[in-house]
Design a protein around this motif. Structure first.
Motif, PDB file in Angstrom:
ATOM      1  N   VAL A   8       0.855  -1.192   0.000  1.00 41.67           N
ATOM      2  CA  VAL A   8       0.000   0.000   0.000  1.00 41.67           C
ATOM      3  C   VAL A   8       0.889   1.239   0.000  1.00 41.67           C
ATOM      4  O   VAL A   8       1.812   1.349   0.814  1.00 41.67           O
ATOM      5  N   GLY A   9       0.602   2.195  -0.906  1.00 40.62           N
ATOM      6  CA  GLY A   9       1.373   3.418  -0.991  1.00 40.62           C
ATOM      7  C   GLY A   9       0.871   4.492  -0.037  1.00 40.62           C
ATOM      8  O   GLY A   9      -0.332   4.641   0.167  1.00 40.62           O
ATOM      9  N   TYR A  10       1.815   5.227   0.542  1.00 42.34           N
ATOM     10  CA  TYR A  10       1.498   6.321   1.470  1.00 42.34           C
ATOM     11  C   TYR A  10       2.339   7.531   1.089  1.00 42.34           C
ATOM     12  O   TYR A  10       3.558   7.409   0.892  1.00 42.34           O
ATOM     13  N   ASP A  11       1.719   8.701   1.024  1.00 42.34           N
ATOM     14  CA  ASP A  11       2.441   9.946   0.806  1.00 42.34           C
ATOM     15  C   ASP A  11       3.023  10.407   2.132  1.00 42.34           C
ATOM     16  O   ASP A  11       2.307  10.457   3.143  1.00 42.34           O
ATOM     17  N   VAL A  12       4.296  10.750   2.152  1.00 48.93           N
ATOM     18  CA  VAL A  12       4.946  11.229   3.378  1.00 48.93           C
ATOM     19  C   VAL A  12       4.672  12.720   3.473  1.00 48.93           C
ATOM     20  O   VAL A  12       5.171  13.508   2.669  1.00 48.93           O
ATOM     21  N   THR A  13       3.847  13.104   4.460  1.00 47.41           N
ATOM     22  CA  THR A  13       3.395  14.496   4.566  1.00 47.41           C
ATOM     23  C   THR A  13       3.868  15.212   5.820  1.00 47.41           C
ATOM     24  O   THR A  13       3.605  16.400   5.975  1.00 47.41           O
ATOM     25  N   ALA A  14       4.548  14.510   6.719  1.00 40.92           N
ATOM     26  CA  ALA A  14       4.948  15.159   7.975  1.00 40.92           C
ATOM     27  C   ALA A  14       6.233  14.570   8.528  1.00 40.92           C
ATOM     28  O   ALA A  14       6.540  13.394   8.329  1.00 40.92           O
ATOM     29  N   VAL A  15       6.956  15.428   9.233  1.00 41.18           N
ATOM     30  CA  VAL A  15       8.031  15.001  10.113  1.00 41.18           C
ATOM     31  C   VAL A  15       7.395  15.082  11.492  1.00 41.18           C
ATOM     32  O   VAL A  15       7.062  16.171  11.963  1.00 41.18           O
ATOM     33  N   GLY A  16       7.149  13.941  12.101  1.00 46.16           N
ATOM     34  CA  GLY A  16       6.382  13.878  13.342  1.00 46.16           C
ATOM     35  C   GLY A  16       7.086  14.475  14.546  1.00 46.16           C
ATOM     36  O   GLY A  16       8.278  14.815  14.504  1.00 46.16           O
ATOM     37  N   ASP A  17       6.327  14.592  15.637  1.00 45.13           N
ATOM     38  CA  ASP A  17       6.863  15.099  16.896  1.00 45.13           C
ATOM     39  C   ASP A  17       8.095  14.283  17.298  1.00 45.13           C
ATOM     40  O   ASP A  17       8.051  13.040  17.312  1.00 45.13           O
ATOM     41  N   GLU A  18       9.186  14.975  17.597  1.00 47.80           N
ATOM     42  CA  GLU A  18      10.438  14.373  18.066  1.00 47.80           C
ATOM     43  C   GLU A  18      11.022  13.341  17.109  1.00 47.80           C
ATOM     44  O   GLU A  18      11.811  12.478  17.510  1.00 47.80           O
ATOM     45  N   ALA A  19      10.682  13.415  15.832  1.00 40.81           N
ATOM     46  CA  ALA A  19      11.146  12.411  14.868  1.00 40.81           C
ATOM     47  C   ALA A  19      12.664  12.256  14.848  1.00 40.81           C
ATOM     48  O   ALA A  19      13.183  11.146  14.801  1.00 40.81           O
ATOM     49  N   PHE A  20      13.383  13.362  14.890  1.00 38.27           N
ATOM     50  CA  PHE A  20      14.844  13.309  14.858  1.00 38.27           C
ATOM     51  C   PHE A  20      15.442  13.845  16.163  1.00 38.27           C
ATOM     52  O   PHE A  20      16.607  14.222  16.198  1.00 38.27           O
ATOM     53  N   TYR A  21      14.650  13.869  17.205  1.00 38.86           N
ATOM     54  CA  TYR A  21      15.072  14.374  18.514  1.00 38.86           C
ATOM     55  C   TYR A  21      16.338  13.653  18.975  1.00 38.86           C
ATOM     56  O   TYR A  21      16.401  12.429  18.988  1.00 38.86           O
ATOM     57  N   ALA A  22      17.349  14.425  19.312  1.00 45.99           N
ATOM     58  CA  ALA A  22      18.612  13.923  19.867  1.00 45.99           C
ATOM     59  C   ALA A  22      19.384  13.015  18.914  1.00 45.99           C
ATOM     60  O   ALA A  22      20.169  12.189  19.346  1.00 45.99           O
ATOM     61  N   CYS A  23      19.162  13.169  17.630  1.00 44.55           N
ATOM     62  CA  CYS A  23      19.948  12.431  16.629  1.00 44.55           C
ATOM     63  C   CYS A  23      21.252  13.189  16.429  1.00 44.55           C
ATOM     64  O   CYS A  23      21.386  14.005  15.511  1.00 44.55           O
ATOM     65  N   LYS A  24      22.195  12.951  17.280  1.00 44.97           N
ATOM     66  CA  LYS A  24      23.417  13.740  17.354  1.00 44.97           C
ATOM     67  C   LYS A  24      24.370  13.527  16.173  1.00 44.97           C
ATOM     68  O   LYS A  24      25.184  14.379  15.878  1.00 44.97           O
ATOM     69  N   THR A  25      24.277  12.393  15.487  1.00 46.98           N
ATOM     70  CA  THR A  25      25.202  12.123  14.383  1.00 46.98           C
ATOM     71  C   THR A  25      24.698  12.640  13.039  1.00 46.98           C
ATOM     72  O   THR A  25      25.460  12.727  12.086  1.00 46.98           O
TER      73      THR A  25
END
Length: 186
Positions: free
Chosen positions: A115-132
């Motif tokens: 099933v195909g899904y359009d990516v429409t959001a960067v969710g809450d805390e999606a990349f939170y603390a991704c230090k690298t």
């Protein structure tokens, strides 16, 4: 994934499988005599409309924590997404390992189980603390940046937001100490 038509699960079927993520598509709660004692750490995702019924059944709550299917993250090409099955949209969500890579490209469209899904959001805390993470490329399909989406991304130096972004959440870029520019389209 347990199919929607399942009606019964044998006793102790999931005993000592604490890292197993269970997805049960059945809206009617399947009968289970005994889960084999109280289990901790396991998450069981069930149809949103059936959460209360599963939580009312002690055998299911002894098996693990009941959560709605809409909160179940799906992995696609190294990123995790929450799906809106009705709208056929997806939002990037956080990874327990904080996406330990330097460069991330978010696709405009993903496919989960055909099933195909359009990516429409960067969710809450999606990349939170991704230090690298140093670079993140976002597709034009993104319309929303969630709360704290890039907070504490200490390696991120620049970000270009797609022209379709209409909403930026609270503290979206807070404590991204190396961030020198965010290009916000007119």
């Amino acid at each position: 994934e347990l199919p929607a038509g399942i009606t019964e699960i044998g006793s102790w079927c999931f005993y000592n499988t604490n890292v197993l993520k269970i997805i049960c598509m059945a809206t009617e709660v399947p009968q289970m005599d005994s889960p084999g004692g109280t289990q901790t750490g396991r998450i069981i995702y069930v149809p949103d409309e059936s959460v209360d019924a599963y939580r009312a059944n002690s055998n299911w709550t002894d098996l693990g924590t009941i959560k709605p299917l809409s909160a179940c993250p799906y992995e696609y090409d190294g990123l995790y997404y929450l799906l809106n099955r009705e709208a056929k949209t997806a939002a990037v969500t956080k990874d327990a390992d904080f996406y330990p890579v330097e460069n991330i490209t978010v696709p405009a469209r993903i496919s989960i189980k055909g099933v195909g899904y359009d990516v429409t959001a960067v969710g809450d805390e999606a990349f939170y603390a991704c230090k690298t993470v140093k670079t993140i490329s976002l597709p034009e399909s993104i319309t929303k940046i969630g709360h704290k989406a890039f907070s504490y991304c200490e390696g991120l130096t620049a970000l270009e937001l797609p022209a379709n972004v209409k909403e930026i959440g609270v503290s979206a870029f807070s404590y991204a100490s190396q961030l020198q520019s965010v290009n916000i389209p007119e």
